[in-house]
Design a protein around this motif. Structure first.
Motif, PDB file in Angstrom:
ATOM      1  N   UNK A 179      15.535  17.548  28.495  1.00  0.00           N
ATOM      2  CA  UNK A 179      16.548  18.027  27.568  1.00  0.00           C
ATOM      3  C   UNK A 179      15.914  18.663  26.325  1.00  0.00           C
ATOM      4  N   UNK A 180      14.761  19.271  26.493  1.00  0.00           N
ATOM      5  CA  UNK A 180      14.112  20.012  25.410  1.00  0.00           C
ATOM      6  C   UNK A 180      14.670  21.429  25.401  1.00  0.00           C
ATOM      7  N   UNK A 181      15.483  21.734  24.377  1.00  0.00           N
ATOM      8  CA  UNK A 181      16.076  23.068  24.277  1.00  0.00           C
ATOM      9  C   UNK A 181      15.311  23.954  23.293  1.00  0.00           C
ATOM     10  N   UNK A 182      14.112  23.501  22.910  1.00  0.00           N
ATOM     11  CA  UNK A 182      13.260  24.273  22.006  1.00  0.00           C
ATOM     12  C   UNK A 182      12.209  25.057  22.786  1.00  0.00           C
ATOM     13  N   UNK A 183      11.769  24.505  23.924  1.00  0.00           N
ATOM     14  CA  UNK A 183      10.783  25.190  24.757  1.00  0.00           C
ATOM     15  C   UNK A 183      11.287  25.218  26.199  1.00  0.00           C
ATOM     16  N   UNK A 184      10.485  25.793  27.089  1.00  0.00           N
ATOM     17  CA  UNK A 184      10.940  25.944  28.473  1.00  0.00           C
ATOM     18  C   UNK A 184       9.997  25.257  29.451  1.00  0.00           C
ATOM     19  N   UNK A 185      10.549  24.809  30.550  1.00  0.00           N
ATOM     20  CA  UNK A 185       9.749  24.179  31.602  1.00  0.00           C
ATOM     21  C   UNK A 185       8.775  25.185  32.207  1.00  0.00           C
ATOM     22  N   UNK A 186       9.205  26.451  32.305  1.00  0.00           N
ATOM     23  CA  UNK A 186       8.344  27.455  32.926  1.00  0.00           C
ATOM     24  C   UNK A 186       7.032  27.629  32.166  1.00  0.00           C
ATOM     25  N   UNK A 187       7.081  27.548  30.848  1.00  0.00           N
ATOM     26  CA  UNK A 187       5.845  27.678  30.083  1.00  0.00           C
ATOM     27  C   UNK A 187       4.874  26.554  30.422  1.00  0.00           C
ATOM     28  N   UNK A 188       5.386  25.345  30.586  1.00  0.00           N
ATOM     29  CA  UNK A 188       4.515  24.220  30.898  1.00  0.00           C
ATOM     30  C   UNK A 188       3.939  24.350  32.309  1.00  0.00           C
TER      31      UNK A 188
END
Length: 828
Positions: free
Chosen positions: A396-405
């Motif tokens: 539920x992190x709406x500051x960054x994206x899963x794709x970047x990780x």
């Protein structure tokens, strides 16, 4: 949707770690940033005053009310009470938190602050508040308040926790692993002893209790730290500060420098790969960060957050993205300020919020900070990072994206297969707390339940890294990324590609006179020099038709260069086999005094120290030994006068080519050779001498055709390795071998490297008897068990030479092939 919503939504993402009170309760008193006067080198960094113990809230009339007073706090001891209104502090009127921060900047522990306060129906009263230095504590550990001096000369506050002697279960030989915490973007202190339950403090304490030494650092101008105000520094200044801290941590006598870790949160994850390139680490954990350019991130973030606004249509979302594109293009690409943006597009102007948002600041940071942030190539930074990497994303992190990780793990696996992994923590937000839904996270980020799973998952991953095994995460959480499991390389840190001029094929030799000064050459007749350990290279010499095959330097000025000579590689016309320099490679003079038959070309040099009697004392002088060449005929020459004149020796007729030479001392040496100049009839051959090269004997010969030896590495006088090249066109003849000796070269055995017909071996280097690397096409190999097992390593294609330099800071490796790579191993 008005454009202002998108921009405000963007700013809200940058306040990731500001402490926030639970809904319906007043926010805690802000911890004032301070810039105490610089102390002398031998004096402890002065401690700032801790919190008064006030919980403040803004009054409707633009005043500052005291909502509550913490029992036992300095404010309570002075008689201040909830329900009062702050009028002034030390004679300065106070009507906002910013006013209070300005007054408190210079207040040190032990000072008395005069606080004037009143109730609505009373006259103002003055309270003498004796300020105290609050200190963090952790049972079973020492908590040291120290400092680190940055390159600009000022000092930053450090907080180091260390397990009590004998209490760390992770200690080895008296040393412990250590982790540096690199916090997010906000200019806020990490020294918050009055709030021990803040998530990032709890995470670091969990790592400390597991046996780590931990370090946290206050940014310049924050808390006790000296230096300019944090909100005015740029990104490179901040990076230099954390680099200095990591170096200090690695140098602590109780820290094992081979077990160094970084934990980077949010913007700290942006800095993390640069830190690990500057100071090699065993592993890095990043949480809630990014890998794309900041411009791209801004646009995606506005789109993501705008979509979370109630009632937002796709058209509204697009309007917000278009508005942000204007703002980011002007601010990030054209290097303007937010004030310039607002002047150009007045409809984008927003109400200022102090340094959280004004014409020259966003999220407490200056415009130069964001200008430099935009110029970062984070993908390349991760390519050049060291150690294993775990990228953690909150569901539920709406500051960054899963794709970047996921992309970070992918990039790291590209430089070192298996070294990067990505996991997703269920229900977690950007600020280490959990919620029941994404919308709940949007409403109250950082105010959910502390996510105790994060330190557990970090420690599970670190345990596999410490064991040297693939670090597959434990139970796969929701939305698990399909990244390869993490692992560490054979010596911990990984190879980093250095910035060099592009070259279409294999480059052959690299040589360092010391830790900083080195050279490399290639078949285009070019020689490059570095004076900063490979961070930058300058072309110092070029001659068309020359093939720079080998280099050797006696110091920073005097060196020799071997040319492979014509008749083997196309385009090589230079017939001079040896050149010499006395000015560090800027000019090279042909060597004309070589005894014996003409030498067609050279492939390798070695330098051995020869004892002699000097004025009645035993001294040593360098002997340079050269051999060549690929394609034949074989030649063996040496010089005892710094390369000015050369003598030539005889090799057995069986030795038709010579590729490398290595002497253990002035008497005992080896030549890598082959039995036939026609490779289809050749067997790999190793020659040895016990009389300084007067006679040579065969000590190893392969039984397979199409084979040559290539390069040597002797990590000690007994143990040696030699790569064996195969040119066999039969795909069934796919097994590749490395020759090894454990008796000083008297006998050699073959050790399997890989069963792959596409592999061709080149360079080899071992830092000790067990840990080493083999350069090959299409990639390299590494071992930590003396060649019993090998794993793929990424230091480029066709690495022909690997040099290991031992200096004051430890061992540094350089690998040259299609590119040049560097490996910092630390002390071994």
């Amino acid at each position: 949707m008005p454009h202002v919503i998108a921009t405000l939504a963007l700013v809200s993402t940058l306040t990731a770690l500001l402490p926030q009170a639970p809904a319906g309760k007043p926010a805690p008193e802000p911890t004032p940033p301070e810039s105490p006067a610089a102390a002398t080198d031998d004096a402890p960094l002065p401690r700032r005053a801790g919190p008064m113990g006030l919980r403040l809230q803004d009054a409707p009339g633009g005043e500052l009310d005291i909502a509550a007073v913490s029992p036992g706090s300095p404010a309570a001891k002075a008689g201040l009470e909830g329900g009062m209104r702050v009028v002034s502090v030390n004679g300065t009127p106070v009507s906002s938190r910013e006013d209070l921060q300005k007054v408190m900047r210079q207040v040190m522990a032990g000072a008395t602050v005069q606080v004037q306060a009143q109730r609505d129906d009373e006259a103002p009263r003055t309270f003498a508040v004796q300020m105290e230095a609050a200190s963090e504590s952790l049972p079973g550990h020492s908590v040291r308040y120290g400092s680190v001096r940055v390159p600009d000369g000022y000092r930053l506050r450090t907080i180091v926790t260390e397990p009590e002697p004998g209490k760390s279960p992770m200690a080895k030989a008296g040393r412990m692993p250590a982790v540096l915490y690199v916090q997010g973007i906000i200019c806020q202190t990490v020294d918050r002893p009055s709030d021990p339950d803040l998530p990032d403090t709890r995470i670091m304490h969990a790592l400390a209790r597991a046996g780590f030494i931990t370090m946290r650092v206050d940014k310049p101008g924050i808390g006790d730290s000296e230096g300019p105000p944090c909100e005015e520094i740029d990104l490179q200044t901040e990076l230099a500060a954390f680099t200095a801290a990591l170096k200090q941590l690695a140098a602590m006598p109780q820290v094992d420098p081979q077990r160094l870790y970084i934990f980077g949160h949010s913007m700290g994850g942006v800095l993390a790969p640069y830190l690990s390139a500057a100071v090699p680490v065993r592993g890095t954990v990043v949480y809630g960060t990014l890998v794309r350019t900041w411009f791209e991130y801004q646009l995606e973030n506005v789109r993501r957050q705008s979509a979370l606004q109630p009632g937002a249509s796709e058209a509204d979302i697009t309007d917000a993205v278009l508005a942000e594109a204007k703002s980011s293009a002007m601010m990030l690409v054209d290097k303007k300020t937010l004030g310039d943006v607002w002047a150009r597009w007045p409809e984008l102007r927003q109400p200022t919020q102090g340094v959280m948002l004004d014409e020259t600041h966003m999220s407490t940071r200056s415009m130069p900070f964001f200008h430099q942030l935009q110029d970062l190539n984070l993908a390349r930074a991760w390519q050049q990072s060291t150690g294993a990497v775990l990228a953690v994303y909150g569901e539920y992190d709406w500051v960054t994206s899963q794709k970047d990780h996921e992309k970070i793990a992918e990039i790291v696996n590209g430089r070192a297969p298996g070294a990067g992994s990505c996991i997703v923590l269920p229900k977690a937000d950007h600020a280490f707390t959990k919620h029941d839904s994404l919308q709940a996270s949007v409403t109250a980020m950082g105010q959910g339940e502390y996510d105790a799973d994060l330190p557990k998952r970090m420690l599970e991953w670190i345990a596999t890294v410490e064991a040297g095994k693939p670090a597959a995460p434990a139970a796969a959480p929701a939305k698990q990324a399909d990244a390869a499991p993490a692992a560490v390389g054979p010596a911990g840190p990984s190879w980093m590609k250095l910035p060099t001029e592009p070259y279409p094929g294999k480059q052959d030799d690299i040589f360092f006179a010391n830790e900083k000064v080195g050279w490399f050459g290639n078949g285009a007749g070019k020689v490059f020099r570095t004076t900063d350990g490979g961070d930058s290279w300058t072309k110092v010499w070029e001659k068309k038709g020359t093939f720079v095959r080998c280099l050797a330097f006696l110091d920073e000025k005097v060196g020799v260069m071997g040319n492979v000579g014509p008749g083997y590689f196309p385009g090589v016309t230079d017939t001079v086999p040896v050149y010499r320099t006395e000015d560090g490679g800027t000019t090279w003079t042909p060597v004309t005094s070589i005894a014996g038959d003409p030498v067609p070309g050279l492939c390798a040099f070695d330098i051995v120290q020869v004892p002699f009697v000097n004025a009645g004392n035993l001294d040593r002088r360098p002997r340079i030994i050269g051999v060549g060449r690929v394609g034949g005929p074989a030649a063996y020459i040496w010089s005892d006068d710094l390369g000015k004149t050369w003598k030539q020796g005889k090799l057995p007729e069986i030795a038709t080519m010579a590729f490398d030479v290595h002497f253990l001392d002035e008497k005992h040496g080896f030549i890598a050779s082959a039995t036939d100049a026609d490779v289809q009839n050749a067997n790999a051959l190793i020659l040895a001498t016990d009389d300084g090269g007067d006679t040579w004997r065969e000590v190893y010969r392969s039984k397979r055709p199409f084979e040559l030896t290539w390069k040597f590495s002797f990590p000690n006088a007994k143990t040696g390795y030699c790569t064996i090249q195969s040119y066999n066109p039969d795909p069934a003849a796919s097994q590749r071998f490395v020759a090894k000796t454990v008796d000083g070269g008297r006998t050699w055995t073959e050790m399997p490297l890989v069963d792959d017909a596409k592999v061709r071996e080149f360079g080899v280097a071992f830092v000790d008897a067990d840990t080493g690397w083999v350069g090959a096409m299409p990639h390299g190999f590494a071992t930590t068990d003396g060649g019993k097992t090998w794993t793929k390593t990424n230091f480029g294609n066709a690495v022909n030479k690997i040099r290991l330099i031992r200096g004051a800071e430890g061992v540094t490796g350089y690998a040259i092939g299609a590119e040049v790579h560097r490996l910092r191993l630390g002390k071994r």
